[in-house]
Design an enzyme around this catalytic site. Structure first.
Site, PDB file in Angstrom:
ATOM      1  CD  GLU A   1      -2.951  -1.130   2.316  1.00 27.83           C
ATOM      2  OE1 GLU A   1      -2.688  -0.434   3.314  1.00 27.83           O
ATOM      3  OE2 GLU A   1      -4.006  -1.771   2.201  1.00 27.83           O
TER       4      GLU A   1
ATOM      5  CD  GLU B   1      -4.734  -6.057   2.773  1.00 31.95           C
ATOM      6  OE1 GLU B   1      -5.552  -5.271   3.332  1.00 31.95           O
ATOM      7  OE2 GLU B   1      -3.503  -6.032   2.994  1.00 31.95           O
TER       8      GLU B   1
END
Length: 834
Positions: free
Chosen positions: A185, A256
């Site tokens: 991320e 995710e």
């Protein structure tokens, strides 16, 4: 019963096949725009995150067998740098840090691995996975084009890639690893580093691929990811939010899919409905996705001190497998069913051509088919209207769609699954007390309250807390002394001076001359706090002592190496001479509390101090110990801590994590009440439980619990379609595997237990949820009898969803009512009926 038998047989059967596979070499894992290509074939991949340090090795086989039963074929995990190298060049791979054993156990169960190398992982893990020593490397800047950081990052990555190679754990070597991830991320912080952020991302991708290129590398939430890697999505609805990977020949992957949300102390429960997750998955695959990972599939426990700041000890308990490894139904079963429906559509999804037809503003169809090949056709019919159902005529057949739902037709003719229609059984978790105060005889030992003179580390001002502890303990003592003349103090007995401490986090207990003054703390989104309490100063020397605490190091954001915490300033207000600033008064410091150094959590350590039978005084900074016998059976265990305030708990010398019962959520309850005790930590009989209570609590209300999901339920409506498990694909045709395709309520007791009681049954218009059903206005009086005849004494049973089984049509007083069947049963030990 079949599922319970499969759970026992899967590890044995797959150990043989995977052992044979280890001797072969396989092609590199590649990809095209449709999917990853494994052993030369495109694949639909359903992945579940399970983190090895958040569980115990004894639980791994059971968790993997259950995940496979749920339709999972990939296990995803991070590598946790700070548990493997807590001290520079000193490595740890024992117990639940044995990553090689973890990955090999996955392989034995016939599952693949998605390995997130990081080394930055976030994960609500202490300092995002970075070991503390890394922040003290000279001139380092985390996650930037910075030579010291890049040196240590490459060293870490190279070390673990070499471990994987040497253990032959990559798929081309015959192992389970099919996918690797570098960074995590980074797109959310890249702008903070400007040009060095751009250069760092490019370097990280190139470095990763140079270390190993036999399987693909990905970067999640990384817009404009380098061409060497695949960009993937994180979030709840990636079908809607993800613009696609960084190249036309790369697959659409979801790294995710959050099954709920992690919780911090002070948070209310985190929820995400089963139907919403199923909708998101079906929608993602309908729009070309081929890989989804559930974060988390099993969340587990933050043992010891591993969590990032303020995160609870229980992690993602709302996942398909709860913290105790039990099936959370219907989430587990409904996701298992969507996986099966998508697998029945596999050929069309991976090789067919996609066509999208918009029926109206809210309804559309997505069809995958190959012209001329009738066996290759799968359809998704989507209703995006949140509150209103729809009926769609699809190729001559009317298909009913509940609000906000997707129906899957693996042959473009037969609805086998709808995301809003839950056929899977439900369950309710039960905590059962197995001890009373009579067999937990508590004794206590009070932590000595130090003064400036007794503390070894001196400094003019309070030392920053992270730098002081170097993450070796949650605790550090700070103390300063100040002398007053009688004339300095207020003359009136009803007017007291005020102690004011400004603190950058996370929590603190204050003492004056060894007596408790008060407790204060921050919270996840505002770590700074102020303690402001009246104090009884005395003429002469006064000792102010602060027990300061961290709850982990922040796990995300830019420039993590520059975070700080601990006491910042101290004042005494209300003196006759005005406000006194003691910030630069000279301070004594010590890392940890004495009980840690004496190892009071262990059998050997408890002999080093004198213990006193506890009288329930609830003093701060106090150690408590007691013994309990191991409860019989195999049900998971927990300990309830609601009668305490804040501290730490150990079982037989092993930490089961931080507890914090006094930090209530907006609902007026602790964010976590029960704390998991893995059975693998227990002795055959006598077990030592040690608690360090920081603020003050009553240990006599602590209880040991067994945990089960023996209360199972079903709630189905008359128009519920047959379960997706009623269908199979054989010879390229969708065929039923049962003769009677009518819907029915199917109940299965866990762990081969049997149904010992029918607690509720109603055919009519029942209301409520599992554990809280009640009859509506329409009810068939013989509902209880019908269910008891079919279910009592059995491991599994099926109750037909037909009116004739419950009511004589000529006597049906509510024949015009759309009917549903609600059933709740209790499972227990016993011999099953044949």
């Amino acid at each position: 019963m079949v599922e319970n038998i499969l759970l026992r047989l899967i590890p044995i059967l797959l150990l043989t096949t995977s052992s044979l596979a280890d001797h072969h070499q396989y092609p590199n894992v590649s990809y095209d725009k449709r999917s990853l290509i494994i052993n030369g074939s495109r694949e639909l991949l359903f992945s579940g995150s399970i983190h090895y340090p958040r569980t115990q090795p004894e639980m791994w086989p059971d968790l993997f067998a259950k995940a496979k039963l749920g339709g999972i074929n990939v296990i995803q995990t991070y590598i946790f740098w700070n548990i493997h190298e807590p001290i520079y060049n000193q490595f740890h791979y024992q117990g639940n840090a044995d990553i090689v054993k973890f990955l090999k156990t996955i392989h034995e169960h016939g599952l693949w691995v998605s390995l997130r190398v990081g080394p930055y992982i976030a994960a609500e893990w202490n300092q995002g996975g970075f070991p503390y020593w890394l922040r003290e490397v000279p001139d380092i800047m985390f996650r930037s084009y910075n030579d010291p950081f890049m040196y240590h990052m490459k060293r870490f990555c190279q070390m673990f890639i070499n471990i994987m190679k040497n253990e032959k754990l990559f798929l081309p070597q015959g192992g389970p690893i099919i996918l690797l991830q570098i960074e995590n991320e980074y797109g959310s912080v890249q702008a903070s580093y400007r040009e060095n952020g751009v250069k760092y991302v490019q370097w990280a991708a190139q470095m990763a691929v140079s270390l190993y290129n036999g399987v693909p590398w990905v970067m999640c939430k990384q817009p404009n990811a380098p061409p060497e890697v695949i960009e993937t999505c994180n979030g709840r609805h990636c079908a809607d939010t993800f613009t696609g990977p960084n190249g036309p020949n790369k697959p659409i992957m979801w790294s995710e899919n959050w099954t709920a949300q992690y919780r911090a102390f002070g948070d209310p429960p985190s929820q995400r409905s089963t139907e919403d997750i199923a909708f998101s998955v079906a929608n993602f695959f309908a729009r070309g996705g081929s890989f989804v990972n559930y974060y988390m599939y099993y969340g587990g426990t933050n043992y010891g001190r591993v969590s990032s700041s303020f995160v609870t000890t229980r992690y993602y308990d709302e996942a398909p497998l709860d913290e105790f490894g039990l099936f959370r139904e219907p989430k587990f079963g409904h996701l298992r069913d969507v996986h099966r429906a998508l697998r029945l559509s596999k050929k069309a999804l991976l090789w067919g051509e996609r066509k999208i037809q918009k029926i109206n503003q809210y309804v559309q169809t997505i069809v995958y088919e190959k012209p001329g090949d009738a066996s290759m056709c799968a359809a998704f019919i989507i209703n995006n209207k949140v509150k209103i159902p729809a009926t769609v005529n699809f190729r001559g057949v009317d298909v009913y769609l509940p609000a906000k739902s997707i129906s899957i037709l693996p042959d473009c003719k037969t609805v086998v699954f709808n995301t809003q229609t839950v056929v899977a059984q439900h369950s309710a978790r039960n905590f059962v007390t197995v001890n009373t105060d009579n067999n937990l005889d508590w004794e206590f030992y009070r932590e000595p309250i130090p003064t400036f003179d007794t503390l070894p580390i001196k400094n003019i001002i309070p030392i920053e807390l992270y730098f002081l502890t170097k993450d070796a303990s949650d605790y550090a003592w700070y103390s300063t002394s100040v002398s007053f003349d009688r004339r300095d103090l207020p003359m009136r007995p009803d007017v007291l001076p005020i102690l004011l401490v400004e603190n950058n986090g996370h929590a603190m207990v204050a003492f004056l001359n060894g007596e408790f003054v008060g407790f204060a703390h921050g919270k996840l989104d505002e770590k700074k706090f102020t303690l402001e309490k009246p104090i009884n100063l005395r003429p002469g020397i006064n000792h102010i002592s602060l027990l300061c605490m961290t709850l982990g190091i922040q796990n995300s954001g830019a420039h993590m190496e520059n975070r700080w915490t601990g006491p910042d300033a101290l004042f005494i207000k209300g003196l006759n001479t005005g406000t006194l600033d003691l910030t630069r008064n000279n301070w004594g410091h010590e890392v940890g509390v004495s009980g840690e150094k004496l190892q009071l959590s262990t059998e050997e350590g408890i002999t080093r101090v004198k213990w006193t039978p506890d009288a329930g005084l609830g003093t701060p900074a106090t150690w408590y110990k007691a013994y309990f016998d191991t409860p019989p059976g195999n049900d998971p265990l927990a300990i309830t801590m609601d009668s305490m305030q804040k501290g730490h708990c150990w079982i037989n010398g092993k930490s089961i994590g931080r507890y914090w019962a006094s930090f209530l959520s907006p609902l007026g309850k602790p964010s976590q009440s029960e704390y998991h005790i893995p059975r693998s930590l227990l002795n055959a009989q006598k077990n030592l439980v040690v608690v360090f209570e920081e603020v003050g609590g009553n240990p006599h209300n602590i209880t040991i619990l067994t945990v089960n999901r023996d209360r199972i339920c079903s709630l189905l409506g008359e128009i519920t379609p047959p379960s997706v498990r009623s269908w199979e694909r054989k010879e390229n045709q969708l065929r039923p595997v049962v003769e009677d395709l009518k819907a029915g309520a199917r109940l299965i007791c866990p762990d081969s237990k049997v149904i010992e009681k029918v607690e509720f049954a109603s055919f009519g218009d029942p209301v409520g949820a599992c554990g809280m059903y009640s009859q509506g206005k329409c009810h068939a009086p013989n509902s209880q009898k019908v269910v008891e005849e079919r279910c009592l004494g059995k491991i599994t049973c099926t109750i037909p969803l037909v009116r004739d089984a419950f009511v004589d049509r000529n006597k049906d007083t509510c024949s015009d009512t759309f009917k549903a069947l609600a059933v709740q049963v209790k499972c227990g030990a016993g011999a099953a009926k044949l």
